[in-house]
Design a protein around this motif. Structure first.
Motif, mmCIF file in Angstrom:
data_model
loop_
_atom_site.group_PDB
_atom_site.id
_atom_site.type_symbol
_atom_site.label_atom_id
_atom_site.label_comp_id
_atom_site.label_asym_id
_atom_site.label_seq_id
_atom_site.Cartn_x
_atom_site.Cartn_y
_atom_site.Cartn_z
ATOM 1 N N MET A 44 15.359 8.822 11.536
ATOM 2 C CA MET A 44 14.478 8.015 12.388
ATOM 3 C C MET A 44 13.168 8.754 12.699
ATOM 4 S SD MET A 44 14.046 5.178 14.019
ATOM 5 C CE MET A 44 15.670 4.447 14.182
ATOM 6 N N LEU A 45 13.298 10.061 13.082
ATOM 7 C CA LEU A 45 12.096 10.835 13.373
ATOM 8 C C LEU A 45 11.224 10.996 12.142
ATOM 9 C CD1 LEU A 45 13.378 13.637 15.744
ATOM 10 C CD2 LEU A 45 11.636 11.919 16.249
ATOM 11 N N LYS A 46 11.907 11.188 10.991
ATOM 12 C CA LYS A 46 11.156 11.340 9.741
ATOM 13 C C LYS A 46 10.372 10.071 9.445
ATOM 14 C CE LYS A 46 11.801 11.797 4.775
ATOM 15 N NZ LYS A 46 12.765 11.857 3.678
ATOM 16 N N LEU A 47 11.037 8.909 9.608
ATOM 17 C CA LEU A 47 10.372 7.630 9.352
ATOM 18 C C LEU A 47 9.238 7.413 10.334
ATOM 19 C CD1 LEU A 47 10.333 4.958 7.787
ATOM 20 C CD2 LEU A 47 11.957 4.033 9.465
ATOM 21 N N PHE A 48 9.490 7.768 11.628
ATOM 22 C CA PHE A 48 8.441 7.631 12.634
ATOM 23 C C PHE A 48 7.248 8.503 12.291
ATOM 24 C CE2 PHE A 48 6.444 9.482 16.387
ATOM 25 C CZ PHE A 48 5.944 8.344 16.995
ATOM 26 N N SER A 49 7.543 9.756 11.861
ATOM 27 C CA SER A 49 6.467 10.683 11.513
ATOM 28 C C SER A 49 5.630 10.132 10.373
ATOM 29 C CB SER A 49 7.066 12.039 11.140
ATOM 30 O OG SER A 49 6.063 12.916 10.706
ATOM 31 N N LYS A 50 6.292 9.626 9.329
ATOM 32 C CA LYS A 50 5.560 9.080 8.178
ATOM 33 C C LYS A 50 4.719 7.887 8.596
ATOM 34 C CE LYS A 50 6.149 7.129 3.575
ATOM 35 N NZ LYS A 50 5.247 6.017 3.865
ATOM 36 N N ASN A 51 5.337 6.989 9.344
ATOM 37 C CA ASN A 51 4.596 5.802 9.791
ATOM 38 C C ASN A 51 3.430 6.185 10.690
ATOM 39 O OD1 ASN A 51 6.284 4.104 8.378
ATOM 40 N ND2 ASN A 51 7.651 3.725 10.127
ATOM 41 N N PHE A 52 3.664 7.168 11.563
ATOM 42 C CA PHE A 52 2.599 7.602 12.477
ATOM 43 C C PHE A 52 1.385 8.086 11.702
ATOM 44 C CE2 PHE A 52 0.503 11.193 14.563
ATOM 45 C CZ PHE A 52 0.026 10.560 15.706
ATOM 46 N N TRP A 53 1.606 8.970 10.728
ATOM 47 C CA TRP A 53 0.475 9.522 9.986
ATOM 48 C C TRP A 53 -0.184 8.479 9.103
ATOM 49 C CZ3 TRP A 53 -1.707 13.747 11.590
ATOM 50 C CH2 TRP A 53 -0.954 14.655 12.326
ATOM 51 N N ASP A 54 0.603 7.523 8.566
ATOM 52 C CA ASP A 54 -0.003 6.428 7.802
ATOM 53 C C ASP A 54 -0.897 5.579 8.689
ATOM 54 O OD1 ASP A 54 1.147 7.143 5.425
ATOM 55 O OD2 ASP A 54 2.879 5.812 5.629
ATOM 56 N N VAL A 55 -0.381 5.254 9.877
ATOM 57 C CA VAL A 55 -1.177 4.449 10.824
ATOM 58 C C VAL A 55 -2.414 5.217 11.263
ATOM 59 C CG1 VAL A 55 -1.169 3.443 13.142
ATOM 60 C CG2 VAL A 55 0.802 3.105 11.629
ATOM 61 N N LEU A 56 -2.248 6.523 11.542
ATOM 62 C CA LEU A 56 -3.378 7.338 11.982
ATOM 63 C C LEU A 56 -4.451 7.407 10.896
ATOM 64 C CD1 LEU A 56 -4.504 9.149 14.221
ATOM 65 C CD2 LEU A 56 -3.401 11.095 13.114
ATOM 66 N N ALA A 57 -4.030 7.528 9.641
ATOM 67 C CA ALA A 57 -4.994 7.572 8.535
ATOM 68 C C ALA A 57 -5.809 6.287 8.479
ATOM 69 C CB ALA A 57 -4.266 7.806 7.213
ATOM 70 N N ARG A 58 -5.135 5.152 8.651
ATOM 71 C CA ARG A 58 -5.854 3.865 8.636
ATOM 72 C C ARG A 58 -6.848 3.792 9.798
ATOM 73 N NH1 ARG A 58 -0.471 1.971 7.696
ATOM 74 N NH2 ARG A 58 -0.179 1.333 5.522
ATOM 75 N N LEU A 59 -6.372 4.214 10.987
ATOM 76 C CA LEU A 59 -7.253 4.154 12.164
ATOM 77 C C LEU A 59 -8.497 5.005 11.971
ATOM 78 C CD1 LEU A 59 -4.677 4.303 15.114
ATOM 79 C CD2 LEU A 59 -6.176 2.390 14.524
ATOM 80 N N ILE A 60 -8.318 6.207 11.457
ATOM 81 C CA ILE A 60 -9.451 7.119 11.292
ATOM 82 C C ILE A 60 -10.442 6.584 10.268
ATOM 83 C CG2 ILE A 60 -10.127 9.425 10.483
ATOM 84 C CD1 ILE A 60 -7.511 10.484 11.701
ATOM 85 N N LEU A 61 -9.941 6.155 9.116
ATOM 86 C CA LEU A 61 -10.827 5.769 8.021
ATOM 87 C C LEU A 61 -11.419 4.367 8.187
ATOM 88 C CD1 LEU A 61 -8.814 7.298 5.063
ATOM 89 C CD2 LEU A 61 -10.814 8.231 6.199
ATOM 90 N N ARG A 62 -10.782 3.537 8.973
ATOM 91 C CA ARG A 62 -11.325 2.196 9.207
ATOM 92 C C ARG A 62 -12.280 2.143 10.407
ATOM 93 N NH1 ARG A 62 -5.893 -1.579 8.474
ATOM 94 N NH2 ARG A 62 -5.877 -1.608 6.190
ATOM 95 N N ASN A 63 -12.201 3.132 11.277
ATOM 96 C CA ASN A 63 -13.018 3.123 12.502
ATOM 97 C C ASN A 63 -13.901 4.360 12.577
ATOM 98 O OD1 ASN A 63 -11.636 0.744 14.105
ATOM 99 N ND2 ASN A 63 -9.952 2.021 13.339
ATOM 100 N N LYS A 64 -14.446 4.742 11.449
ATOM 101 C CA LYS A 64 -15.158 6.010 11.381
ATOM 102 C C LYS A 64 -16.405 6.050 12.264
ATOM 103 C CE LYS A 64 -17.173 4.733 6.888
ATOM 104 N NZ LYS A 64 -16.391 3.487 6.675
ATOM 105 N N ILE A 65 -17.151 4.968 12.326
ATOM 106 C CA ILE A 65 -18.363 4.964 13.162
ATOM 107 C C ILE A 65 -17.998 5.097 14.633
ATOM 108 C CG2 ILE A 65 -20.406 3.669 13.849
ATOM 109 C CD1 ILE A 65 -20.511 4.701 10.999
#
Length: 804
Positions: free
Chosen positions: A1-22
């Motif tokens: 569960m933690l592993k899945l949460f960790s993977k999902n967290f970093w995937d979501v974080l990557a999207r947030l960073i690269l989609r909201n760069k400005i």
């Protein structure tokens, strides 16, 4: 569960960073501007480093003394050892210089030769009159010679106070600053803007060398050196780390991006200092360059991964997404362990170290966040790296280094263990030679003029560090009882026999002077009066009124219940200082019955020495906590108790080696060098985390084949570990340009420790894994981790639409 949460967290974080760069860049700019508004609250320290908790018994004792007699460190001393002084013109100019300072609003009083007074017996009024040695000025050379004869030969009361008994008399003038400005900006303004210019003008006019000392002067120039070095450290750290970074990557673009990130990190650090209203001390001044040195390796990991991914598949969006999801997790863990090494100082209860730990740990987490946000975003606006920017990935000399490591682990494991064993045994022998230093001035810049002046006054007047003894007689006017004076006199005679201490000064000297005056100035009567004499002499003292009260105020409180004995200590080692203190305490217990007197021994020198001893006792606790915290991180990440033990061995070995080197090289344990171990351990364990994370990934990919996994992890992580270790080595070496001995030792020791840690993690750690493969590297022991620090390749989704 933690592993899945960790993977999902970093995937979501990557999207947030690269989609909201400005929006993120605007957010970073706003936070930077907000923190920059706090810079106005930064304060440079105006006091010595107090290493003890506020409620510590030693601090309470010292504060009790200050409550009775006020700030003790308010004396500035001017001195000249030159026969040129003994001319009419020069001596009058010297006296006039001292008189000029009397009108300064920061000055309480000035005592120079012109201010010295003779006590003259007035038989008619049965009191002592006061008569100056110099009524107006010295008119002739004969008058000057007569003055020298009278002063130096007939009045022992002033001996070792304003002059000494050397062949060439050293003359001093004493400037007492107002006690309420000693720890404020006004003290610095007086020293820098008024005192030093006037002294320089006097030196140039009369061609003599004026020596200056006293705690206000020492503290001011020492603090000024700290301020001056902040900019020097930041500039040097930026230059060295960026130069090494460019040497590795051969890219101005990557170098500039890294500099932008660490410069913002420095701005945030200064903002934290202002926001928390912390003083800039010799320790907190190190944090801005530390953030540069620690931030650059973050940049190396992220940019190296980006370029590696671009070279692999040429997809910039996918490369940036993998930078965040794959390297972000590992970089977070390594920054957390580094921050933990600094955060352990918070538990010491020392205000100085606690503030250092708070700001350093906050700044390390902040630089991680900045790296993770800024680097991927800036690369989205930039074109693909050119082929020459990727050439460093195929450097032959790096390949040769990795081949050498692999060959050593394969063929020379016995040699590696033998060298490690010899190092441990040799280092343990060295550890027993380590000494503790509690000196206030040991770390001060040795090549500065004010340090030379400290040594001058030590030689001429036996010390500059004040040691105070306060006697509570438990009754009003108890100090002037002859029994008390005799006890104080015996204690002073004992102190006078200690070569490391100066001649003590107290009310006893004044009473002796009064007896001498009673016998018409005959120096043979400079002694305590007998019981019969005391009756007559006290009558003269009482009739003298305010004149004598002014003299007494420096030695006795207004109620007459408390007396002080002041002496000055040379710069000596902690062991010798402790022995001296114990000997004096033994004499105090013998002379002053506890039922009649309370006697305390305090002063800046003793407070600092006790603070150093306190820190040494807490060093083991701080380092143990760092080991426990990092072991818990390892347990959480790898879920293997045996792996924790194996991973700690190559990180504790460098600390033992460094401690041994300190013993052999004569580097003492002191506040600055105490920092080395927790800092180095927190940083060096980062390499272990990267290696073990990659090792576990290779185990899964190679169906738990140990040797193949170890060698693959070594080749994969060896380059990044080498890059970052070189940056850290030269980055911490920047501190060796400091003029502060403690800062030089800190920089050199951390650099050496991290170099040993790199070799230990690249040679000893994989050797241990191979030798213990059956007991630790199986599916039952090396369980599924709570967090995948380095996700497997097939965990990465194609994120081509992230920027859409």
């Amino acid at each position: 569960m933690l592993k899945l949460f960790s993977k999902n967290f970093w995937d979501v974080l990557a999207r947030l960073i690269l989609r909201n760069k400005i929006g993120i860049l605007i957010f970073v700019v706003l936070i930077t501007l907000l923190l920059s508004t706090q810079w106005k609250h930064m304060r440079f320290t105006y006091t010595e480093a107090n290493l003890l908790p506020d409620e510590h018994e030693v601090n309470l004792t010292y504060n009790n003394f200050l409550d009775v007699f006020g700030e003790e460190g308010n004396l500035v001393i001017l001195g000249i050892k030159d026969n040129k002084l003994y001319t009419v013109e020069t001596l009058n100019a010297w006296n006039n210089l001292a008189q000029n300072f009397k009108n300064n609003p920061s000055v309480a009083s000035v005592v120079s030769i012109k201010d010295l007074q003779k006590l003259i017996k007035n038989n008619e009024l049965k009191k002592f009159d006061v008569q100056p040695f110099i009524k107006d000025s010295v008119k002739t050379q004969q008058e000057l010679n007569r003055l020298k004869g009278d002063l130096f030969e007939k009045y022992p009361f002033y001996d070792n106070f304003l002059f000494n008994n050397a062949e060439v008399k050293t003359i001093r003038s004493a400037i007492y600053l107002k006690k309420d400005i000693v720890n404020t900006q006004a003290r610095k303004d007086f020293i820098i803007d008024d005192l030093l210019p006037k002294i320089k003008a006097f030196e140039e006019t009369y061609k003599v060398n004026v020596r200056i000392s006293g705690m206000p002067y020492i503290r001011t120039l020492n603090a000024q050196n700290i301020v001056d070095e902040i900019g020097l450290f930041v500039a040097a750290a930026l230059f060295v780390t960026s130069l090494i970074f460019f040497f590795f990557f051969r890219s101005f673009r990557a170098t500039i991006i890294s500099l932008i990130v660490v410069c913002i990190g420095v701005m945030w650090t200064l903002g934290f200092l202002g926001l928390l209203h912390y003083e800039i001390t010799v320790l907190t001044a190190l944090i801005p360059p530390l953030i540069i040195v620690i931030g650059i390796p973050n940049c190396i990991f992220l940019i190296n991964k980006y370029q590696h991914e671009v070279k692999l598949h040429g997809n910039k969006v996918k490369s940036l997404q993998r930078v965040i999801t794959k390297v972000g997790n590992a970089t977070l863990m390594t920054n957390v362990t580094t921050a933990s090494g600094f955060a352990t100082f918070i538990i010491t209860e020392s205000k100085l170290l606690k503030e250092f730990g708070v700001v350093a740990s906050l700044s390390i987490i902040a630089i991680f966040i900045l790296c993770l946000l800024i680097i991927p975003i800036l690369y989205t606006f930039l074109p693909y790296p050119k082929p020459r920017h990727l050439n460093h990935l195929n450097k032959r000399w790096i390949g040769a280094f990795v081949d050498w490591m692999e060959r050593m682990v394969k063929e020379r494991r016995i040699a590696i263990y033998s060298i490690a064993f010899v190092l441990i045994v040799t280092s343990i022998i060295g550890i027993f030679q380590i000494k503790i230093s509690g000196s206030l001035i040991e770390d001060m810049p040795k090549k500065t003029e004010f340090f030379e002046d400290i040594r001058f006054f030590e030689e001429e007047f036996d010390g500059v560090m004040p040691v105070e003894i306060m006697i509570d007689t438990k009754r009003k006017k108890g100090v002037m009882k002859l029994a008390t004076l005799k006890r104080m006199n015996e204690l002073e005679e004992f102190i006078n026999e200690i070569p490391e201490l100066s001649k003590p000064v107290s009310v006893v000297s004044l009473v002796k002077y009064a007896k001498q005056a009673y016998y018409n100035g005959n120096p043979e009567y400079y002694d305590l009066p007998s019981s019969q004499e005391n009756t007559f002499i006290l009558q003269y003292v009482k009739n003298s009124g305010a004149t004598d009260a002014n003299l007494l105020s420096n030695f006795v409180d207004s109620t007459g219940q408390y007396a002080r004995i002041t002496t000055f200590m040379k710069d000596i080692g902690t062991d010798k200082m402790k022995t001296i203190e114990e000997n004096i305490q033994t004499e105090i217990y013998k002379l002053f019955p506890e039922e009649r007197y309370d006697v305390i021994m305090t002063g800046k020198a003793l407070v600092f020495q006790k603070g150093t001893t306190y820190l040494v006792k807490n060093l083991a606790l701080s380092l143990s906590l760092a080991v426990v915290l990092i072991a818990l991180f390892m347990a959480f990440m790898f879920r293997s108790a045996r792996m924790i033990i194996v991973s700690l061995i190559p990180n504790l070995l460098p600390l033992v080696v460094t401690a041994g080197l300190m013993g052999y090289l004569g580097v003492p344990i002191k506040p600055s060098t105490i920092l080395v171990f927790s800092i180095a351990f927190g940083i060096s364990v980062d390499d272990t985390i990267h290696f073990l994370a990659k090792y576990r990934q290779e185990l899964l990919a190679n169906n738990w084949r140990i040797k193949r996994s170890v060698y693959a992890a070594l080749r994969e992580t060896g380059v990044s570990m080498f890059y970052t270790s070189i940056v850290l080595f030269f980055g911490f070496s920047v501190f060796t340009i400091s003029s502060f001995g403690g800062t030089v030792a800190l920089g050199a020791l951390v650099s050496v420790t991290l170099l040993f840690a790199m070799l230990s993690n690249l040679l000893l750690l994989p050797s241990l894994l191979l030798s213990l493969e059956r007991s630790i590297a199986n599916k039952e022991v090396f369980k599924e981790p709570s967090i995948n620090i380095i996700p497997a390749e097939d965990d990465d989704a194609e994120e081509n639409d992230i920027l859409k």
